[in-house]
Design a protein around this motif. Structure first.
Motif, mmCIF file in Angstrom:
data_model
loop_
_atom_site.group_PDB
_atom_site.id
_atom_site.type_symbol
_atom_site.label_atom_id
_atom_site.label_comp_id
_atom_site.label_asym_id
_atom_site.label_seq_id
_atom_site.Cartn_x
_atom_site.Cartn_y
_atom_site.Cartn_z
ATOM 1 N N ASP A 83 71.612 138.362 70.053
ATOM 2 C CA ASP A 83 71.460 138.146 68.224
ATOM 3 C C ASP A 83 70.326 139.015 67.897
ATOM 4 O O ASP A 83 70.324 138.937 66.615
ATOM 5 C CB ASP A 83 71.507 136.625 67.973
ATOM 6 C CG ASP A 83 72.744 136.178 68.307
ATOM 7 O OD1 ASP A 83 73.853 136.699 68.065
ATOM 8 O OD2 ASP A 83 72.991 134.872 68.500
ATOM 9 N N ASP A 121 74.434 143.022 57.119
ATOM 10 C CA ASP A 121 74.306 142.004 58.137
ATOM 11 C C ASP A 121 73.489 140.799 57.610
ATOM 12 O O ASP A 121 72.127 140.920 57.872
ATOM 13 C CB ASP A 121 73.813 142.684 59.433
ATOM 14 C CG ASP A 121 74.048 141.939 60.572
ATOM 15 O OD1 ASP A 121 74.058 140.555 60.459
ATOM 16 O OD2 ASP A 121 73.724 142.423 61.579
ATOM 17 N N ARG A 122 74.189 139.827 56.997
ATOM 18 C CA ARG A 122 73.313 138.518 56.625
ATOM 19 C C ARG A 122 72.660 137.977 57.666
ATOM 20 O O ARG A 122 71.759 137.220 57.761
ATOM 21 C CB ARG A 122 74.367 137.736 55.642
ATOM 22 C CG ARG A 122 74.784 138.279 54.436
ATOM 23 C CD ARG A 122 73.827 138.425 53.417
ATOM 24 N NE ARG A 122 73.522 137.264 52.844
ATOM 25 C CZ ARG A 122 72.678 136.920 51.776
ATOM 26 N NH1 ARG A 122 72.257 137.756 51.091
ATOM 27 N NH2 ARG A 122 72.511 135.681 51.345
ATOM 28 N N ARG A 123 73.321 137.905 58.960
ATOM 29 C CA ARG A 123 72.911 137.283 60.069
ATOM 30 C C ARG A 123 71.607 137.699 60.413
ATOM 31 O O ARG A 123 70.701 137.040 60.830
ATOM 32 C CB ARG A 123 74.058 137.142 61.282
ATOM 33 C CG ARG A 123 75.297 136.299 60.890
ATOM 34 C CD ARG A 123 76.183 136.382 61.934
ATOM 35 N NE ARG A 123 75.765 135.480 63.082
ATOM 36 C CZ ARG A 123 76.190 134.914 64.034
ATOM 37 N NH1 ARG A 123 77.400 135.634 64.416
ATOM 38 N NH2 ARG A 123 75.831 133.918 64.843
ATOM 39 N N ARG A 171 67.987 136.047 60.340
ATOM 40 C CA ARG A 171 66.982 135.804 61.576
ATOM 41 C C ARG A 171 65.646 136.225 61.198
ATOM 42 O O ARG A 171 64.547 135.704 61.776
ATOM 43 C CB ARG A 171 67.588 136.654 62.770
ATOM 44 C CG ARG A 171 68.888 135.880 63.378
ATOM 45 C CD ARG A 171 69.411 136.830 64.638
ATOM 46 N NE ARG A 171 70.732 136.379 64.891
ATOM 47 C CZ ARG A 171 71.636 137.092 64.740
ATOM 48 N NH1 ARG A 171 71.560 138.244 64.137
ATOM 49 N NH2 ARG A 171 73.073 136.871 65.142
ATOM 50 N N ALA A 180 71.609 133.221 59.519
ATOM 51 C CA ALA A 180 71.746 133.468 61.232
ATOM 52 C C ALA A 180 72.826 132.921 61.983
ATOM 53 O O ALA A 180 73.656 133.303 62.699
ATOM 54 C CB ALA A 180 70.405 132.982 61.826
ATOM 55 N N GLU A 181 73.211 131.786 61.468
ATOM 56 C CA GLU A 181 74.240 131.034 62.157
ATOM 57 C C GLU A 181 75.562 130.952 61.549
ATOM 58 O O GLU A 181 76.507 130.591 61.786
ATOM 59 C CB GLU A 181 73.943 129.555 62.479
ATOM 60 C CG GLU A 181 72.734 129.366 63.314
ATOM 61 C CD GLU A 181 72.579 129.919 64.618
ATOM 62 O OE1 GLU A 181 73.719 129.957 65.161
ATOM 63 O OE2 GLU A 181 71.647 130.132 64.867
ATOM 64 N N GLY A 182 75.659 131.710 60.504
ATOM 65 C CA GLY A 182 76.941 132.192 59.783
ATOM 66 C C GLY A 182 77.332 130.999 58.940
ATOM 67 O O GLY A 182 78.743 130.852 58.466
#
Length: 317
Positions: A31, A110-112, A116, A313-315
C-alpha cells in the motif's frame, strides 16, 4: 489553490528537510506505507524524534540552535505551555512523502494514498495531534488576531471604520480585499521566520478565497467570520503538510491544472475536517470565548486529519 503570493517550499538546507531525507527510501508494503518491520533512517516511523543510527551515533536528529538563538517568546500565544519542547515537524516523514507522491502521480485521485499520507504526517512527522497543534504557535497567535479583526469589522462602521480608528485612514477608500490584505501585519507581524510565513500566507489565502466567493467582508456576519476562520485554519494546516511531507511534490506535474487538482484534493480533505471542528466552536467574533478554544481547535483538526486519513486509507469514506 489560492491566489495570494505563495511562499517558497522549504529547501534542503532548511531544518524541515534534514540531509538524511534524500537517502534511499525505506522498504514499503503493497500500500506504500513503510513496513512496520523496516526502520526508516535508523528509527521507527511511528516513533517521531527517535535517535538516528547513522554513523553509530544515537544523538538527536537535529543540531541544537547556535548560542544566543532561541525560540520566539511564547507568552503571546494562547495557552502555549509546552510549544517549544515538542520535536520539530518533519522528524519522520519518509512514508508520508512516499504516499503523497503516489497521490500526486494519480493527479489527485488516489484518496487511499492521500489518507495514508495524512495519517503518517499527523502520527509520525508531526509527533501526534497534540504535538502538531502545539507546534503551530504562530498560527494560533494569528487565529486570535483574525478573531479580533473580524469582531472589529463586524461592529458598526465595518472594516473601514476600524482602519480609521487604527490610524490607517489611507486604507479606508480602498477595495475591501486590499484593506484586508494590507492588514496582514496586524494579524501576524513579520519576523522573518518560516512559521510566521505560514501564518501570513494562510491569512492571505483566506482573504482571496472569501473575496473570490463574494462573501461580504465590509461588515462580516458571524457566518462569514466562521468561513474566514475555517479558510485560515485549513490553509495553515495545508501549508504545514505541503512543506513537510509534500516538499517539491506539487512542482512535479508539467500541467498546471493537474497541480491544482492535487492541491484542491488535499485542501478539500482538510477543509472537511476543519468545518466539522468549527461547527462546535463558539462564534469567531466572540473574541474572549473563541481565544480559549484556539488550542483545542488546532489539536482537534489534527485528530480529524489522522482519523479520517485512516478511513480514506482503508477505503471507508
Amino acid at each position: 489553490m489560492g491566489t495570494s503570493s505563495p511562499i517558497p517550499l522549504v529547501k534542503n538546507g532548511n531544518p524541515l528537510l534534514p540531509s538524511w531525507l534524500e537517502d534511499p527510501a525505506a522498504p514499503v508494503d503493497g500500500d506504500g506505507e513503510a513496513s512496520p518491520d523496516a526502520p526508516v533512517d535508523g528509527h521507527d516511523d511511528d516513533a517521531p524524534g527517535a535517535p538516528a543510527a547513522e554513523g553509530g551515533s544515537d544523538g538527536p536528529l537535529f543540531d541544537p540552535p547556535p548560542d544566543g538563538v532561541g525560540p520566539p517568546d511564547p507568552s503571546a500565544a494562547p495557552n502555549d505551555g509546552d510549544d517549544f519542547d515538542a520535536p520539530p515537524f518533519g522528524a519522520s516523514f519518509t512514508a508520508g512523502r512516499s504516499n503523497f507522491t503516489r497521490f500526486a502521480k494519480s493527479h489527485g485521485e488516489d484518496r487511499r494514498a492521500m489518507g495514508r499520507a495524512a495519517r503518517s504526517f499527523v502520527r509520525s512527522a508531526a509527533g501526534g495531534a497534540h504535538t502538531a497543534g502545539r507546534r503551530m504557535a504562530s498560527e494560533r497567535r494569528a487565529a486570535g488576531a483574525v478573531s479580533r479583526l473580524l469582531s472589529a469589522a463586524a461592529a458598526p462602521g465595518g472594516i473601514r471604520e476600524f482602519v480609521r480608528t487604527e490610524n490607517l485612514a489611507h486604507l479606508a477608500d480602498r477595495p475591501v480585499q486590499e484593506i484586508y490584505a494590507a492588514l496582514v501585519d496586524y494579524v501576524c507581524p513579520p519576523d522573518g521566520s518560516l512559521d510566521d510565513a505560514y501564518a501570513r500566507d494562510a491569512y492571505l489565502e483566506a482573504v482571496a478565497e472569501l473575496t473570490d466567493a463574494q462573501h461580504d467582508l465590509e461588515q462580516p456576519t458571524a457566518a462569514t467570520a466562521r468561513e474566514f476562520m475555517a479558510s485560515f485554519v485549513a490553509n495553515a494546516v495545508r501549508l504545514r503538510i505541503i512543506n513537510s511531507i509534500a516538499n517539491g511534490v506539487l512542482t512535479m506535474p508539467a500541467d498546471l491544472e493537474i497541480a491544482r487538482a492535487i492541491d484542491a484534493g488535499l485542501m478539500d480533505f482538510i477543509r472537511g475536517c476543519v468545518n466539522d471542528v468549527l461547527a462546535d466552536a463558539v462564534d469567531v467574533i466572540q473574541v474572549d470565548a473563541f481565544r480559549q478554544e484556539i488550542d483545542d481547535i488546532f489539536e482537534r483538526v489534527f485528530v480529524f486529519v489522522g482519523d479520517r486519513g485512516d478511513d480514506a486509507a482503508e477505503g471507508r469514506e
